[in-house]
Structure formats: structure tokens, C-alpha cells
Write a protein that holds these residues in place. Structure first.
Motif, mmCIF file in Angstrom:
data_model
loop_
_atom_site.group_PDB
_atom_site.id
_atom_site.type_symbol
_atom_site.label_atom_id
_atom_site.label_comp_id
_atom_site.label_asym_id
_atom_site.label_seq_id
_atom_site.Cartn_x
_atom_site.Cartn_y
_atom_site.Cartn_z
ATOM 1 N N ALA A 229 8.386 4.267 -11.966
ATOM 2 C CA ALA A 229 8.127 5.630 -11.485
ATOM 3 C C ALA A 229 6.649 5.982 -11.608
ATOM 4 N N HIS A 230 6.034 5.573 -12.708
ATOM 5 C CA HIS A 230 4.611 5.838 -12.887
ATOM 6 C C HIS A 230 3.793 5.141 -11.812
ATOM 7 N N GLU A 231 4.148 3.896 -11.505
ATOM 8 C CA GLU A 231 3.384 3.152 -10.504
ATOM 9 C C GLU A 231 3.491 3.796 -9.129
ATOM 10 N N VAL A 232 4.679 4.221 -8.756
ATOM 11 C CA VAL A 232 4.860 4.844 -7.444
ATOM 12 C C VAL A 232 4.013 6.111 -7.330
ATOM 13 N N ALA A 233 4.005 6.925 -8.390
ATOM 14 C CA ALA A 233 3.206 8.151 -8.379
ATOM 15 C C ALA A 233 1.716 7.839 -8.343
ATOM 16 N N LEU A 234 1.304 6.845 -9.108
ATOM 17 C CA LEU A 234 -0.111 6.459 -9.123
ATOM 18 C C LEU A 234 -0.540 5.932 -7.760
ATOM 19 N N ARG A 235 0.300 5.128 -7.147
ATOM 20 C CA ARG A 235 -0.016 4.578 -5.830
ATOM 21 C C ARG A 235 -0.257 5.692 -4.814
ATOM 22 N N ALA A 236 0.564 6.728 -4.881
ATOM 23 C CA ALA A 236 0.427 7.842 -3.937
ATOM 24 C C ALA A 236 -0.849 8.639 -4.172
ATOM 25 N N ALA A 237 -1.384 8.589 -5.388
ATOM 26 C CA ALA A 237 -2.557 9.384 -5.738
ATOM 27 C C ALA A 237 -3.874 8.641 -5.547
ATOM 28 N N LEU A 238 -3.813 7.364 -5.159
ATOM 29 C CA LEU A 238 -5.044 6.596 -4.971
ATOM 30 C C LEU A 238 -5.764 7.014 -3.700
#
Length: 386
Positions: A229-238
Motif C-alpha cells: 500500500a505504501h508503494e502504490v501511494a508513493l508511486r502516485a506521488a512521484l
């Protein structure tokens, strides 16, 4: 074929035939590669690494032959766990030179640049200088740069500002965009609190601030926190154009399918399956017919699903000992002549753990030569009094 193991009797299913094609589609995919120890060298704990260079380079050719890029001189190659700087420097030069036979080294191999050759570095300027030396070494070889997390910086930094100061200078030294590596403390406990906080949300805010400030010099970020879940959110914020390279060896099929690129240690062990699955993903995403699209997505899942159980076993706690399972499978599959590792790390996992890795690799169709694998497994059992 049947083998009796301490974990129970196992009847081998045999290898799967994998397509010769490499990964297609829009994903950029790196396999983090291990080094092959010289079985006759003094690779006892604390000794300088003695490397079998022929076998080490042969394994990189194996990865390239499946269409995978190679992430070299990383934690999978036992950085900070036995691969000293002298051997690392030679690995970088040899790997980049070998890549030239396949194409552009900068496109085929990226190497870790860190500060491990300066274990006593304390001040930010000294740490920056240590990073600079390794970045220069990687760039001089013609490889891409992966900026590894630094134990020395984790120890010296007092907050996010110190990380931004050091990394800001490193971007100015790079001759092309780099990959940033966020390695979680499950892989290296000495990296706890990286980016300036032990709170993951605060660390993520600091990390994203850095990436956004230097986006033109960031090819991508490699995140190894084992938190989907953290990775998906981080990916969207890049920022646009900055890739997220998943380092999640537990959840990679769903993360890659949903849009992450990959830089994974498990791909060292499952290269044929990974290439076939990614080829299926590329075909699915390119398909215009919905039935064809569904068929290729199903193939992607069917190939990758049994590898997840294998990966979770190899990367189980303590996660940083995963290299032992990676090398064990390379030995079973004939990529090296001995189950030996630098720093004596072949002893880092139990016999029962290795038996389970053997069984799961077979279930995933990843024992290429069952006869060889069984002979070697039986030899290991005999050495251990079984």
C-alpha cells in the motif's frame, strides 16, 4: 523423481519450458545479481572477498539472455555483508565491460554507489566525498548509477535537512539521471530512520521533497519496504517521468501489474519465469481484443503465482539473509560449481529452510535440471548427516 528430505518426501514435478523471448511492454526490469565466491578462496567471515569472476560474469550473461537488466554491486551482491570495496570496484568494472558485448552498458547494467569503503566516515562532507568516489567509479566504467542508502549517513544525519544536503550534492556529480535506493531496515537494521525519521510517513514526505526538487536527475526510485500500500501511494506521488522500481520481494506480481517497474533480488533466482511473465504482461497490455488481453493476464498470474511462495520463503525473517537462498538456487541450477559465498554466508540459513526452498523452486518449475538438483541436494544432506 523422488527425494527424501528432513521436511518430508518430495516428488519432483520437473522443469517448465520457458519462452526464449525477453520481457516486452513498458516495464524497465532489473535483476539484482549475486556474486559467485571462489570455493577455494578464503571466504571466511571478515576475510577479503575471493570471487570466481568467470562464474560471476557468466551469471550476468544468463540474466541478460533473458532480456533482464542487471543491478550490480547491490545488497544482493553482499554489499555491507562481505563484499569489500576492492572486490566491488572490480565487479563494477568487469560487469560493465561484459555488458558491452550485449549493447550499451549504461542501459544494461546499473551499479550501486555508496559509502561502505569509508566505514568511519562521520561528517557530512566526508560522507559526501565517499559517495563521490564510488559514483565516479561507476560512471568511469560506463554503468548507470544507483545511489545506495548509506549506513554512515544514517548514523550521522540529525534530520531530513542533512539527507537533502548530501544528496543534493550527489546529483551535481552525476552525468545522467540516477536511481535512488530506499532500503528498509528489514534488509539492513542500520538503516533505520533513513530520510530523517523512523516514522514512515514523515520519512516519505522527506523523500518525496528530495525527489521533486531534483526530478530531472532522478531516473527512478527503488523502494524495498515490503509494504504494498505504501508503494502504490508513493508511486502516485512521484513526479512525472520518475519511475518506481519495486523492491518488494513479497508483492511484486501485483505491483508490477499495476504499474511499478522492478529492481528485485528474487529475479536473480527466477529469471526465466520473470522474463516469461513480463512478456505475457507486455502482450496483455498491447492486446486490443479483450479475450486475448484476459488470456495473457491469466498467463502472467499463472507464471508468477508459484514464485511468490518461493520468494517469501527466501526473504523470510531475518530478511537480510536472503542471499543464501539466492546462491543456493544458483548452485542447484548449475550456475556455479559450489554452494559457497563470500563471508561464509552459505551458513546463514538452516538445512530445513534450504529444503523448503528446494521444494518451492520445483513447484514453480525453476529447477532446470532435476537430476543435477537432486544430486546436489543429496550431497548437501549427506554433509549435514542426513
Amino acid at each position: 523423481m523422488k527425494i527424501d528430505l528432513p521436511t518430508g518426501s518430495h516428488t519432483l514435478r520437473g522443469p517448465r519450458t520457458w519462452p526464449a523471448r525477453g520481457p516486452g511492454g513498458a516495464r524497465v526490469v532489473y535483476a539484482a545479481a549475486h556474486v559467485v565466491a571462489d570455493p577455494l578462496g578464503d571466504n571466511t567471515p571478515g576475510a577479503p572477498a575471493a570471487v570466481d569472476w568467470d562464474a560471476t560474469l557468466r551469471f550476468r550473461r544468463h540474466l541478460w539472455s533473458h532480456g533482464l537488466r542487471v543491478a550490480d554491486a547491490m545488497d544482493t551482491a553482499q554489499r555491507n555483508m562481505g563484499l569489500d570495496w576492492a572486490a566491488t570496484r572490480e565487479l563494477i568494472a568487469r560487469s560493465a565491460a561484459e555488458a558491452r558485448a550485449f549493447g550499451d552498458p549504461a542501459a544494461l547494467v546499473a551499479c550501486g554507489a555508496g559509502t561502505d569503503h569509508a566505514p568511519d566516515a562521520a561528517g557530512l562532507d566526508t560522507i559526501t566525498a565517499a559517495y563521490a568516489e564510488q559514483i565516479e567509479t561507476v560512471q568511469a566504467a560506463g554503468a548507470g548509477v544507483i545511489v545506495m542508502a548509506s549506513r554512515q549517513l544514517a548514523r550521522a544525519a540529525t534530520g531530513p535537512r542533512d539527507y537533502h544536503q548530501v544528496y543534493g550534492k550527489l546529483f551535481g556529480l552525476a552525468d545522467r539521471p540516477v536511481i535512488l535506493h530506499w532500503l528498509g531496515e528489514m534488509f539492513d537494521p542500520q538503516l533505520a530512520g533513513y530520510w530523517g525519521s523512523r516514522d514512515v510517513a514523515a520519512a516519505t514526505e522527506s523523500f518525496l521533497e528530495l525527489v521533486h526538487a531534483h526530478a530531472p536527475m532522478v531516473d527512478g526510485v527503488k523502494v524495498s519496504l515490503l509494504d504494498e500500500a505504501h508503494e502504490v501511494a508513493l508511486r502516485a506521488a512521484l513526479p512525472e517521468g520518475v519511475r518506481l522500481y519495486t523492491g518488494d520481494d513479497f508483492n511484486y506480481p501485483s505491483l508490477i501489474r499495476s504499474g511499478s517497474h522492478a529492481l528485485l533480488g528474487i529475479f536473480d533466482a527466477i529469471a526465466p519465469a520473470a522474463a516469461a511473465a513480463l512478456d505475457a504482461l507486455g502482450a496483455a497490455e498491447a492486446a486490443s481484443d479483450e479475450a486475448e488481453r484476459a488470456r495473457y493476464f491469466a498467463l502472467y498470474d499463472e507464471i508468477f503465482t508459484p514464485t511468490v511462495a518461493l520468494s517469501r520463503k527466501i526473504f523470510e525473517t531475518p530478511t537480510y539473509n536472503y542471499k543464501t537462498g539466492i546462491v543456493f538456487l544458483a548452485w542447484l541450477n548449475g550456475h556455479q560449481d559450489a554452494f559457497a559465498m563470500v563471508n561464509g554466508a552459505q551458513s546463514a540459513r538452516s538445512l530445513t529452510h534450504l529444503c523448503e526452498v528446494f521444494t518451492l523452486a520445483d513447484r514453480a518449475g525453476l529447477l532446470a535440471d532435476p537430476d543435477l538438483a537432486v544430486r546436489r541436494m543429496r550431497a548437501l544432506l549427506a554433509v549435514n548427516g542426513r
